[in-house]
Design a protein around this motif. Structure first.
Motif, PDB file in Angstrom:
ATOM      1  N   GLY A 171      59.663  64.824  90.774  1.00  0.00           N
ATOM      2  CA  GLY A 171      60.159  65.010  89.414  1.00  0.00           C
ATOM      3  C   GLY A 171      61.669  65.118  89.326  1.00  0.00           C
ATOM      4  O   GLY A 171      62.231  65.106  88.224  1.00  0.00           O
ATOM      5  N   SER A 207      51.060  68.932  95.191  1.00  0.00           N
ATOM      6  CA  SER A 207      51.806  69.508  94.062  1.00  0.00           C
ATOM      7  C   SER A 207      53.283  69.672  94.412  1.00  0.00           C
ATOM      8  O   SER A 207      54.163  69.472  93.562  1.00  0.00           O
ATOM      9  CB  SER A 207      51.217  70.861  93.664  1.00  0.00           C
ATOM     10  OG  SER A 207      49.924  70.699  93.114  1.00  0.00           O
ATOM     11  N   GLY A 243      54.816  66.335  94.149  1.00  0.00           N
ATOM     12  CA  GLY A 243      55.009  66.036  92.732  1.00  0.00           C
ATOM     13  C   GLY A 243      56.224  66.742  92.153  1.00  0.00           C
ATOM     14  O   GLY A 243      56.976  66.169  91.352  1.00  0.00           O
ATOM     15  N   SER A 244      56.441  67.972  92.571  1.00  0.00           N
ATOM     16  CA  SER A 244      57.593  68.730  92.070  1.00  0.00           C
ATOM     17  C   SER A 244      58.897  68.062  92.504  1.00  0.00           C
ATOM     18  O   SER A 244      59.843  67.923  91.711  1.00  0.00           O
ATOM     19  CB  SER A 244      57.555  70.172  92.591  1.00  0.00           C
ATOM     20  OG  SER A 244      56.374  70.819  92.165  1.00  0.00           O
ATOM     21  N   GLY A 257      58.997  74.287  90.107  1.00  0.00           N
ATOM     22  CA  GLY A 257      58.497  73.416  89.053  1.00  0.00           C
ATOM     23  C   GLY A 257      57.808  74.191  87.947  1.00  0.00           C
ATOM     24  O   GLY A 257      57.640  75.414  88.029  1.00  0.00           O
ATOM     25  N   VAL A 288      55.413  69.365  85.864  1.00  0.00           N
ATOM     26  CA  VAL A 288      54.495  68.604  86.712  1.00  0.00           C
ATOM     27  C   VAL A 288      53.097  68.682  86.101  1.00  0.00           C
ATOM     28  O   VAL A 288      52.443  69.724  86.137  1.00  0.00           O
ATOM     29  CB  VAL A 288      54.493  69.131  88.164  1.00  0.00           C
ATOM     30  CG1 VAL A 288      53.623  68.234  89.044  1.00  0.00           C
ATOM     31  CG2 VAL A 288      55.915  69.186  88.715  1.00  0.00           C
ATOM     32  N   THR A 344      53.419  75.179  92.504  1.00  0.00           N
ATOM     33  CA  THR A 344      54.423  74.451  91.717  1.00  0.00           C
ATOM     34  C   THR A 344      55.478  75.420  91.200  1.00  0.00           C
ATOM     35  O   THR A 344      56.689  75.152  91.277  1.00  0.00           O
ATOM     36  CB  THR A 344      53.731  73.692  90.562  1.00  0.00           C
ATOM     37  OG1 THR A 344      52.763  72.793  91.111  1.00  0.00           O
ATOM     38  CG2 THR A 344      54.735  72.919  89.737  1.00  0.00           C
TER      39      THR A 344
END
Lengths: 271, 271, 271
Positions: free
Chosen positions: A207, A200, A203-204, A40, A19, A35
């Motif tokens: 992904g 975050s 975002g992880s 992540g 990330v 994260t």
């Protein structure tokens, strides 16, 4: 949706998605640690000389406007465009959008240049992105005339993105489907960076799935649930310092089973 | 003074003053979290493009020279002038002043351009602002030939500001009245940012009172008292990591009653 | 070597070496706190206008490439040259070397201009410094075809420096003597900055001894031992947040006696 999200916890810990963050200097360490806590692999590279190269090898790109300046804004656009070209999801956290003319201008510029998969902010921030004027006070949310759900739907349509409006309850919408997360605790507002960290987390998850609504709900609900669970673990004499540490503990120990037990979600079709 | 300060704790938690920081990259997260812990609302905006706009809407502005560079120096002056024009108090933390020629030059430049309501530093730092040469070692205090109280008075007169000289005991003076705070613990020097955080606390109090001496005494004494109380709570096997976390706990739980019970102050007229 | 290192703990806490860092914005606070925990005095000054002046008065200089940009790279070279001239040890942490073309280029440029006493990185990072291509993923280590020990020896010879390859076991070599540290815990990879902090520890020891191999072994082994000890202290329900806090506790309480009891080292001549 619940079943799909439940399996994402194992997936994020197996894949360890990279990330890439271009984020603010206040909570950059918190973003990296959260994260890692969810599974992540964070990387923070904000130089214009490498932001695009790093974005290309990432599983997701998180752009956070908290301490924006001319250089980081350029790096965000370069990285965002590279991620767009490579079909890597880009998540925007418009911290303090609306607080100053400069932030509004920069947020608009970035939104013009980069296609966002998910945008997470408080009501003031999201409202300002669609041209609304709220009584913003710095980076904390002011009053907005729409409900979180209505705002999320409206912004999703206007900005063509999945929107997360975080607050006492969280509202997530892609315009067609809207989800309300009824978890959370007020202590989350007494520690800096819980919003950034939620981004975050989103975002992880982004992904490791193509379903941006799932990723958005997963990420924001993990933070809200962790707020509740951590609050309940606080002992006499413990304050916001310990809350912040145990919040990371809770997220590092979170899994699909705990999440399923705690999450309180309403999902409904918007159109 | 004690009675006036006692009520500030409730006031800061009711008003949630917006405390704008242009600060260093080492302790920026600590400054944000301690501002939240005492009841303020921190915002960190250091771009030259928005520093002045953000300062105008703040209740107080904190300028910290810890990782100064040409850009941040310009932002500090822009924000400081905007705050001065709007009668918003400006608090300076001259971290490492005297350690390099560049820091002395920049500190002097900022002091020429911006009127400071309060300046907090260790003895070396305050001494260097009035042209003294001490054996500074990086950002830690070296030897100074004056007592803290004498230094605070002298600097208050020369710099026309309320001065806080922090150390084993803390000396605060506006030239006319001088206060000695006899609280503190040496462990406070084994965690980075306790000085910066004290300045953020001072900024938070300065956002809710016109009495700068009260704000200065309140902020520095909260940190010194918290050091004592936190040290006394440490268990066997706990070191500086836990001390740092529990320090935030202590401050988030601090109130007028606890403060009145713990504070050890001498106040006297200087002229 | 064991006996020589054992006495360094007292020495670092007596001398309080000034360790100048030009480091990344993610873990800068962690680096400062860990330097204080072992007994050093951290200073972070990365402006090109003062980096060299600060380096000259320091006991050691730590250069960390984690969030490198054009400005910080220039500051690193200025400070590095000043330290070289003054015979102050320079320690390099090539975070993410190999991840992007820019990082390789900057790392090479810095290595051309500044003589490094010690370089610490994971296998991917060290491998990339000697021209190797590994499957780097961001800032985490990818696969490298050499063992850590072979890589450390090869890099020590090619880069004319003491090399630390950290990982499941740590390999340290100056080309002539190689040391394997068999301590550590996988949890160290679940918290950001444990590598950067290890480099700060190495810098702190390098500030109080002329034996760079001793400083390198001391610093990296303190982190690896602290990982083991801290893991063993974790209670039910504690995760990576608490681990990170207690890691600092463990290091702040570390001394020669504890270190001697825990360290597992193999030392052998390489040529």
């Amino acid at each position: 949706m619940l079943k799909r999200i439940e399996v994402l916890f194992k997936k994020v810990r197996n894949v360890n998605p990279l990330v890439h963050h271009i984020t603010n200097s206040v909570t950059i360490n918190d973003c990296a640690n959260i994260t890692l806590a969810i599974g992540g692999s964070p990387v923070m590279a904000s130089s214009v000389n490498e932001a695009a190269d790093m974005a290309k090898i990432a599983h997701a790109l998180v752009i956070n406007l908290g301490t924006l300046n001319a250089d980081s804004c350029e790096a965000m656009i370069l990285a965002g465009k590279a991620a767009n070209s490579a079909n890597i999801p880009v998540i925007l956290d418009p911290v303090g959008a609306g607080a100053t003319a400069y932030r509004i201008e920069m947020a608009e510029k970035i939104l013009q240049e980069v296609k966002m998969s998910i945008i997470r902010g408080n009501a003031s921030e999201i409202y300002s992105l669609i041209g609304g004027q709220s009584q913003t006070k710095g980076v904390d949310s002011g009053m907005v005339s729409l409900s979180g759900a209505d705002l999320a739907v409206k912004a999703a349509v206007e900005l063509n993105s999945t929107i997360v409006v975080s607050g006492r309850t969280d509202a997530i919408s892609n315009g067609e489907t809207t989800v309300i997360v009824n978890n959370g605790d007020p202590l989350l507002t007494k520690v800096t960076g819980t919003g950034c960290m939620a981004t975050s987390l989103i975002g992880s998850f982004a992904g490791v799935t193509d379903q941006m609504l799932d990723a958005a709900v997963a990420g924001i609900s993990v933070m809200s649930i962790a707020g509740e669970l951590t609050k309940s673990k606080l002992l006499e004499g413990e304050g916001t310092g310990t809350f912040r540490v145990k919040l990371v503990d809770t997220i590092s120990l979170m899994n699909g089973e705990i999440w399923m037990k705690e999450v309180q979600i309403n999902e409904y079709a918007t159109r």
